[in-house]
Write a protein that holds these residues in place. Structure first.
Motif, PDB file in Angstrom:
ATOM      1  N   GLN A  26       0.761  -1.306   0.119  1.00  0.00           N
ATOM      2  CA  GLN A  26      -0.171  -0.199  -0.181  1.00  0.00           C
ATOM      3  C   GLN A  26       0.599   1.471  -0.060  1.00  0.00           C
ATOM      4  N   MET A  27       1.868   1.412   0.852  1.00  0.00           N
ATOM      5  CA  MET A  27       3.008   2.397   0.528  1.00  0.00           C
ATOM      6  C   MET A  27       3.607   2.596  -0.483  1.00  0.00           C
ATOM      7  N   MET A  28       3.794   1.305  -1.244  1.00  0.00           N
ATOM      8  CA  MET A  28       4.528   1.475  -2.349  1.00  0.00           C
ATOM      9  C   MET A  28       3.698   2.430  -4.149  1.00  0.00           C
TER      10      MET A  28
ATOM     11  N   ASN B  58       8.549   9.168  12.230  1.00  0.00           N
ATOM     12  CA  ASN B  58       8.416  10.636  12.031  1.00  0.00           C
ATOM     13  C   ASN B  58       7.625  10.481  13.662  1.00  0.00           C
ATOM     14  N   ILE B  59       6.634  11.267  14.477  1.00  0.00           N
ATOM     15  CA  ILE B  59       6.126  11.775  15.107  1.00  0.00           C
ATOM     16  C   ILE B  59       4.687  11.563  14.745  1.00  0.00           C
ATOM     17  N   GLN B  60       4.132   9.944  15.412  1.00  0.00           N
ATOM     18  CA  GLN B  60       2.435   9.114  14.674  1.00  0.00           C
ATOM     19  C   GLN B  60       1.744   9.697  15.513  1.00  0.00           C
ATOM     20  N   THR B  61       1.600   9.922  16.135  1.00  0.00           N
ATOM     21  CA  THR B  61       0.781   9.805  17.584  1.00  0.00           C
ATOM     22  C   THR B  61      -0.354  11.497  17.159  1.00  0.00           C
TER      23      THR B  61
ATOM     24  N   VAL C 183     -11.822  12.755   8.149  1.00  0.00           N
ATOM     25  CA  VAL C 183     -11.193  13.755   8.065  1.00  0.00           C
ATOM     26  C   VAL C 183      -9.912  13.839   6.888  1.00  0.00           C
ATOM     27  N   THR C 184      -9.336  14.642   6.670  1.00  0.00           N
ATOM     28  CA  THR C 184      -8.026  13.917   5.961  1.00  0.00           C
ATOM     29  C   THR C 184      -6.801  14.434   6.218  1.00  0.00           C
ATOM     30  N   LEU C 185      -5.801  13.784   6.553  1.00  0.00           N
ATOM     31  CA  LEU C 185      -5.492  12.699   7.477  1.00  0.00           C
ATOM     32  C   LEU C 185      -4.427  13.756   5.847  1.00  0.00           C
ATOM     33  N   GLY C 186      -2.690  14.347   7.289  1.00  0.00           N
ATOM     34  CA  GLY C 186      -1.122  14.682   6.244  1.00  0.00           C
ATOM     35  C   GLY C 186      -0.981  16.522   7.237  1.00  0.00           C
TER      36      GLY C 186
ATOM     37  N   TYR D  15       6.778  15.404   7.236  1.00  0.00           N
ATOM     38  CA  TYR D  15       6.563  14.873   5.776  1.00  0.00           C
ATOM     39  C   TYR D  15       5.531  13.763   6.798  1.00  0.00           C
ATOM     40  N   SER D  16       4.432  13.038   5.262  1.00  0.00           N
ATOM     41  CA  SER D  16       3.382  12.612   6.722  1.00  0.00           C
ATOM     42  C   SER D  16       3.429  11.637   5.749  1.00  0.00           C
ATOM     43  N   LEU D  17       3.271   9.992   6.448  1.00  0.00           N
ATOM     44  CA  LEU D  17       2.997   8.565   6.013  1.00  0.00           C
ATOM     45  C   LEU D  17       1.600   8.788   5.580  1.00  0.00           C
TER      46      LEU D  17
END
Length: 464
Positions: free
Chosen positions: A286-288, A348-351, A411-414, A424-426
């Protein structure tokens, strides 16, 4: 007159959901849980409008001392900035590792405590990282200050171990054994936490893949064999079993590891299993497809759907009793422009995305119930770290660390949501269902609708 009343909420506990309740708070504590409309007077009242009230999440696995710069100064900035992102994701308490340094464990603990006081937006525990042989002599001194957990980077050796402040041999079983011997002298047995991932075969395969020009996230997943975690779980687990001391296995990513731990637990091995939000929320494939690229290079790797499904099942069957994030205050500094195999691995920070991801990928896909989610993100982690008698539950007498959640809001994450070091955001542009409406720490509303609305309220969680 009470300080705060949160009315018209569905209170989520680890064994039930109390429908249409009111929670009364005084002096940072929950003093009453009532039903009905006859409410006492309070200085502030929140109408939950039928939303769900959960205990604040406890993230047992953060690394505020291991960011772009592994210094006390950078850690201080991380407590100021990155703990704001915790609040946005419903995290009210964390356990962070110390700075990677040969400093004595007790000295490192004291410096971390000084840095965080009056700066952290969340409550915090401190996990001491053992990096050198002399640290085995300082377990008792660190425990006297309140340390109830020690971290061992067993999955590293050679130059990568040296980059993390260790000798080339990393953390050999002999060092772990001596630390356990010292820990057994304590009145309360601490948790011995390991990054289980056999390094020598992994490094060999990495060199082989690099030479062959294989540099995708699927290749990164493949370089860490299915059994790599299990090998070290057993190696260090037999020592833990000899002394009957808890072995806490962090960020489990593989189905093989879960099945292996189930067998060991049946034999009486005192193993605590943790996985991470990232492993529960995406796969290498999925990340690819989402073109995450080098940002998705983390250690251990995000893997395959079969692993992800087994991890969710392990929460359901009680094998996994703790969910963290493995958050590190990284920017893209050591990723951008780097060859794939040379770039620094890590999240990175995921919280800030924790709650929305768990609700979207777990609750709404019927992989987990809300009570079970509370169990592994609040109640049981708090118990593992020694403060389950006052945090992790919505119960009279417990600390009023609370999260009001709208299960249906989308919600749209990012990157646009973040307050800290992240650049940056995964999860850029990922659509999620379920958001944190309000976060409360010690009875104070600290975050509301994605914004920080109060100064830092976080306190050190010591031993009591």
């Amino acid at each position: 007159m009470f300080d705060l009343i949160i009315k018209n909420v569905n209170v989520v506990q680890s064994d039930q959901i109390l429908v249409d309740r009111n929670v009364v708070v005084q002096d940072g504590k929950i003093v009453k849980i009532t039903s009905g409309s006859d409410l006492p007077a309070a200085k502030r009242e929140i109408n939950g409008e039928g939303k769900h009230l959960l205990p604040g999440m406890f993230d047992p696995h953060c690394h505020l001392g291991s960011g772009d710069s592994r210094t006390y100064e950078y850690m201080a900035e991380s407590f100021k900035k990155d703990t704001q992102d915790c609040l946005l994701g419903g995290v009210t308490s964390i356990a962070t590792t110390t700075v990677l340094t040969p400093d004595p464990l007790d000295e490192n603990y004291k410096k971390t405590l000084e840095i965080a006081q009056n700066q952290s937006h969340v409550n915090f525990k401190i996990t001491c990282v053992v990096t050198r042989e002399h640290h085995s002599d300082q377990i008792t001194a660190a425990a006297a200050l309140g340390c109830t957990s020690f971290k061992f980077y067993t999955g590293y050796c050679g130059c990568l171990a040296e980059k993390m402040g260790m000798s080339p041999e990393g953390i050999p079983p002999s060092l772990f054994y001596r630390c356990v011997e010292e820990a057994m002298k304590l009145k309360r047995k601490p948790m011995m936490m390991i990054h289980a991932e056999e390094p020598t075969v992994r490094f060999m395969l990495a060199d082989r893949f690099k030479a062959a020009g294989k540099d995708s996230l699927l290749d990164w997943a493949a370089h860490s064999p299915d059994w790599s975690e299990s090998v070290q779980v057993f190696q260090y687990g037999v020592i833990a079993k000899q002394f009957d001391i808890p072995l806490y296995v962090v960020h489990i990513s593989k189905a093989h590891t879960i099945d292996f731990i189930v067998g060991l637990q049946k034999q009486g091995y005192p193993i605590v299993a943790e996985t991470c939000v990232g492993f529960l929320s995406t796969t290498a494939q999925q990340m690819m497809e989402n073109k995450i690229g080098i940002y998705g290079k983390i250690q251990p790797p995000i893997r395959y759907m079969t692993d992800q499904e087994r991890l969710w099942k392990a929460i359901e069957d009680g094998t996994v009793t703790s969910v963290g994030t493995d958050s590190i205050p990284y920017t893209s500094k050591y990723k951008d422009g780097q060859p794939f195999w040379d770039a620094r691995p890590g999240l990175n920070i995921q919280t800030p995305d924790s709650m929305s991801l768990l609700l979207t990928e777990g609750f709404h896909k019927k992989r987990v119930t809300l009570p079970d989610l509370v169990k592994v993100t609040s109640e049981m982690p708090a118990g593992h770290f020694g403060f389950g008698h006052r945090k992790g539950k919505i119960k009279e007498g417990y600390d009023a660390d609370l999260v009001l959640v709208d299960l249906e809001k989308e919600v749209t994450l990012g990157l646009h949501r973040y307050k800290g070091h992240n650049n940056y955001s995964l999860w850029e542009n990922k659509k999620a269902r379920g958001v944190v409406a309000k976060t409360i720490v010690a009875g104070v509303i600290v975050a509301e609708d994605g914004e920080i609305v109060a100064p830092p309220q976080g306190r050190h969680i010591g031993c009591d």
